[in-house]
Design an enzyme around this catalytic site. Structure first.
Site, PDB file in Angstrom:
ATOM      1  N   LYS A   1    -103.520  77.257  40.292  1.00  0.00           N
ATOM      2  CA  LYS A   1    -103.085  77.097  38.973  1.00  0.00           C
ATOM      3  C   LYS A   1    -102.901  78.457  38.183  1.00  0.00           C
ATOM      4  O   LYS A   1    -103.954  79.218  38.519  1.00  0.00           O
ATOM      5  CB  LYS A   1    -103.962  76.221  38.392  1.00  0.00           C
TER       6      LYS A   1
ATOM      7  N   GLY B   1     -96.096  54.205  28.666  1.00  0.00           N
ATOM      8  CA  GLY B   1     -95.269  55.420  28.304  1.00  0.00           C
ATOM      9  C   GLY B   1     -94.115  55.321  29.309  1.00  0.00           C
ATOM     10  O   GLY B   1     -94.352  55.608  30.615  1.00  0.00           O
ATOM     11  N   VAL B   2     -93.017  55.298  28.703  1.00  0.00           N
ATOM     12  CA  VAL B   2     -91.704  55.001  29.496  1.00  0.00           C
ATOM     13  C   VAL B   2     -90.732  56.460  29.222  1.00  0.00           C
ATOM     14  O   VAL B   2     -89.760  56.371  28.781  1.00  0.00           O
ATOM     15  CB  VAL B   2     -91.130  53.888  29.128  1.00  0.00           C
ATOM     16  N   GLY B   3     -91.464  57.619  29.590  1.00  0.00           N
ATOM     17  CA  GLY B   3     -90.852  58.745  29.546  1.00  0.00           C
ATOM     18  C   GLY B   3     -89.947  59.143  30.840  1.00  0.00           C
ATOM     19  O   GLY B   3     -89.582  57.892  31.174  1.00  0.00           O
TER      20      GLY B   3
HETATM   21  P1  NAD Z   1     -92.919  62.424  29.484  1.00  0.00           P
HETATM   22  O1  NAD Z   1     -93.351  63.416  28.204  1.00  0.00           O
HETATM   23  O2  NAD Z   1     -91.365  62.516  29.735  1.00  0.00           O
HETATM   24  O3  NAD Z   1     -93.274  60.961  28.917  1.00  0.00           O
HETATM   25  C1  NAD Z   1     -94.638  60.589  28.358  1.00  0.00           C
HETATM   26  C2  NAD Z   1     -94.063  59.195  27.600  1.00  0.00           C
HETATM   27  O4  NAD Z   1     -95.601  58.709  27.387  1.00  0.00           O
HETATM   28  C3  NAD Z   1     -93.413  59.500  26.312  1.00  0.00           C
HETATM   29  O5  NAD Z   1     -92.465  58.590  26.282  1.00  0.00           O
HETATM   30  C4  NAD Z   1     -94.288  59.363  25.262  1.00  0.00           C
HETATM   31  O6  NAD Z   1     -93.784  58.811  24.235  1.00  0.00           O
HETATM   32  C5  NAD Z   1     -95.169  58.485  25.686  1.00  0.00           C
HETATM   33  N1  NAD Z   1     -96.684  58.696  25.199  1.00  0.00           N
HETATM   34  C6  NAD Z   1     -97.154  59.785  24.723  1.00  0.00           C
HETATM   35  N2  NAD Z   1     -98.461  59.619  24.422  1.00  0.00           N
HETATM   36  C7  NAD Z   1     -98.791  58.215  24.425  1.00  0.00           C
HETATM   37  C8  NAD Z   1     -99.708  57.198  23.787  1.00  0.00           C
HETATM   38  N3  NAD Z   1    -100.701  57.876  23.499  1.00  0.00           N
HETATM   39  N4  NAD Z   1     -99.415  55.861  23.737  1.00  0.00           N
HETATM   40  C9  NAD Z   1     -98.161  55.630  24.360  1.00  0.00           C
HETATM   41  N5  NAD Z   1     -97.450  56.219  24.970  1.00  0.00           N
HETATM   42  C10 NAD Z   1     -97.529  57.603  24.858  1.00  0.00           C
HETATM   43  O7  NAD Z   1     -94.043  62.751  30.617  1.00  0.00           O
HETATM   44  P2  NAD Z   1     -93.763  62.510  32.142  1.00  0.00           P
HETATM   45  O8  NAD Z   1     -93.036  63.503  32.895  1.00  0.00           O
HETATM   46  O9  NAD Z   1     -92.877  61.007  32.374  1.00  0.00           O
HETATM   47  O10 NAD Z   1     -94.940  62.291  32.703  1.00  0.00           O
HETATM   48  C11 NAD Z   1     -95.853  61.216  32.284  1.00  0.00           C
HETATM   49  C12 NAD Z   1     -97.452  61.485  32.955  1.00  0.00           C
HETATM   50  O11 NAD Z   1     -97.432  61.656  34.338  1.00  0.00           O
HETATM   51  C13 NAD Z   1     -98.082  62.920  32.215  1.00  0.00           C
HETATM   52  O12 NAD Z   1     -99.449  62.471  32.150  1.00  0.00           O
HETATM   53  C14 NAD Z   1     -97.809  63.923  33.401  1.00  0.00           C
HETATM   54  O13 NAD Z   1     -98.718  64.787  33.413  1.00  0.00           O
HETATM   55  C15 NAD Z   1     -97.897  63.111  34.608  1.00  0.00           C
HETATM   56  N6  NAD Z   1     -97.338  63.494  35.830  1.00  0.00           N
HETATM   57  C16 NAD Z   1     -95.921  63.920  35.731  1.00  0.00           C
HETATM   58  C17 NAD Z   1     -95.101  64.191  36.806  1.00  0.00           C
HETATM   59  C18 NAD Z   1     -93.811  64.429  36.707  1.00  0.00           C
HETATM   60  O14 NAD Z   1     -93.037  64.842  37.855  1.00  0.00           O
HETATM   61  N7  NAD Z   1     -93.282  64.570  35.601  1.00  0.00           N
HETATM   62  C19 NAD Z   1     -95.832  64.475  38.005  1.00  0.00           C
HETATM   63  C20 NAD Z   1     -97.007  63.986  38.093  1.00  0.00           C
HETATM   64  C21 NAD Z   1     -97.924  63.593  36.831  1.00  0.00           C
END
Ligand code: NAD
Length: 353
Positions: free
Chosen positions: A79, A178-180
């Site tokens: 990292k 969390g529907v990102g």
């Molecule tokens: P993202 O930012 O696209 O989506 C996160 C979503 O969570 C957003 O819609 C945001 O509005 C919502 N959110 C944030 N804080 C919140 C809260 N307190 N309550 C409710 N909703 C909340 O992120 P992502 O890429 O979808 O990743 C989501 C999680 O998964 C993160 O913790 C990330 O570290 C982890 N992750 C992601 C990946 C990847 O490939 N993107 C891989 C491993 C782990």
């Protein structure tokens, strides 16, 4: 540019870089390369001091070793952290960071993480080739999120089998927080497979839009823990499984992609005592890193091969659950045991030519 070693027990190499010209102050931690070169993202944060940054980079690089070991990526864990305000990014800073990465001769391979975007990595790439996660047209594997969602979907299959005796999604109530990028895609996959999907997010407009488009049920984020469900999927942020939330949980299993879901390891034990099956986060959310690892193969990125391995997250979780059952362990401890077994097996294996 000055590069100096920081000796840390249990870590192969930890290095500091200071470069007054570009104002770079950064750390790279190579935790373990038994299974291959270390790979892990680069993050940029306004740490209060170097000690805080060191704590973060050590913790995260070790986590990457375990994650890659269980996912069988052929990589070790590393990292890097850039200490500073992300508002002060500059091309000179990232070119210097590239030279710092290059100085490790490929023992550390970087990728995106908090506050570091593809644009920053493109600049890093000017001075080192040890960069992954770039766009497809630059020879990279592109956005990892759909692959993380795919892996999580197969992970949920293993969870259903373990918790309910059948991997069928039909009629199962799945609650996603969390529907990102990942949670949103996972919701679609689960619906396509026949599950009843309930979603929440602090971004309520996004919840409404997705419910209208895909027929999900929406709940307010503030009240989501009151909703009974079969599987709860934290896909927003870390530390959501804690003393305050565990008594409220109305689910049989937890299977989400957010990193570091357990506030402390003891919360994994608390879930077990409550009869809730926990899919360890770093096992179920490994789709992205598996995808990226295929960039490093001699022939370059191959999506079909990547996807086949991502789908094996199902098998990885089955192995974790079997260890937990047989050795009467919480699943987060079982995952660590499995990772340690994989690393130990790698140590014994003959060195590849
Ligand atoms: P993202 O930012 O696209 O989506 C996160 C979503 O969570 C957003 O819609 C945001 O509005 C919502 N959110 C944030 N804080 C919140 C809260 N307190 N309550 C409710 N909703 C909340 O992120 P992502 O890429 O979808 O990743 C989501 C999680 O998964 C993160 O913790 C990330 O570290 C982890 N992750 C992601 C990946 C990847 O490939 N993107 C891989 C491993 C782990």
């Amino acid at each position: 540019m000055q590069i100096s070693e920081i000796r840390v027990d249990g870590y192969e190499r930890v290095v500091r870089c200071t470069d007054p010209t570009s104002r770079l102050h950064a750390l790279i931690s190579v935790h373990d390369t038994t299974l291959g070169p270390s790979l892990g993202g680069m993050r940029m944060l306004s740490y209060r001091n170097e000690e805080e940054a060191l704590f973060d980079v050590l913790r995260l690089s070790k986590g990457m070793t375990y994650k890659s070991a269980v996912a069988d990526t052929g990589l070790g864990g590393g990292k890097s952290v850039v200490i500073g305000d992300p508002k002060l990014k500059s091309p000179a800073l990232f070119e210097a960071m590239g030279r710092f990465v290059e100085s490790l001769g490929g023992k550390y391979i970087t990728a995106e993480d908090m506050n570091i975007g593809v644009g920053d990595l493109v600049t890093v790439r000017r001075t080192t080739k040890w960069v992954t996660g770039l766009a497809r047209d630059m020879g990279g594997s592109g956005n990892p999120s759909p692959y993380t969602a795919r892996g999580a979907f197969h992970g949920v299959r293993a969870v259903l089998e373990e918790a309910f005796g059948s991997p069928s999604f039909k009629g199962r109530r799945m609650l996603i927080q969390g529907v990102g990028a990942v949670g949103g895609r996972l919701a679609e996959l689960l619906t396509e497979a026949g599950a009843h999907v309930i979603i929440c997010d602090i971004n309520e407009a996004r919840v409404q839009e997705l419910c209208e488009r895909f027929g999900f049920e929406g709940v307010s984020d503030a009240k989501h823990l009151e909703v009974p469900c079969d599987v709860y999927s934290p896909c927003a942020r870390g530390a959501t499984i804690n003393d305050a939330t565990i008594p409220q949980l109305k689910c049989k299993a937890i299977a989400g992609v957010a990193n570091n879901q357990l506030l402390e390891p003891r919360h994994g034990d608390a879930l077990r005592q409550k009869g809730i099956l926990y899919a360890p986060d770093y096992v179920i959310n490994a789709g992205g890193i598996i995808n990226v690892s295929f960039e490093l193969l001699p022939g370059g990125y191959d999506e079909d091969k990547a996807v086949a391995k991502i789908d094996r997250i199902y098998d990885n979780l089955r192995r974790v659950f079997a260890i937990a059952r047989e050795q009467r362990l919480s699943t987060h401890v079982a995952a660590d045991r499995l990772a340690e077994q994989c690393i130990a097996a790698g140590r014994k294996a003959p060195i590849k030519a």
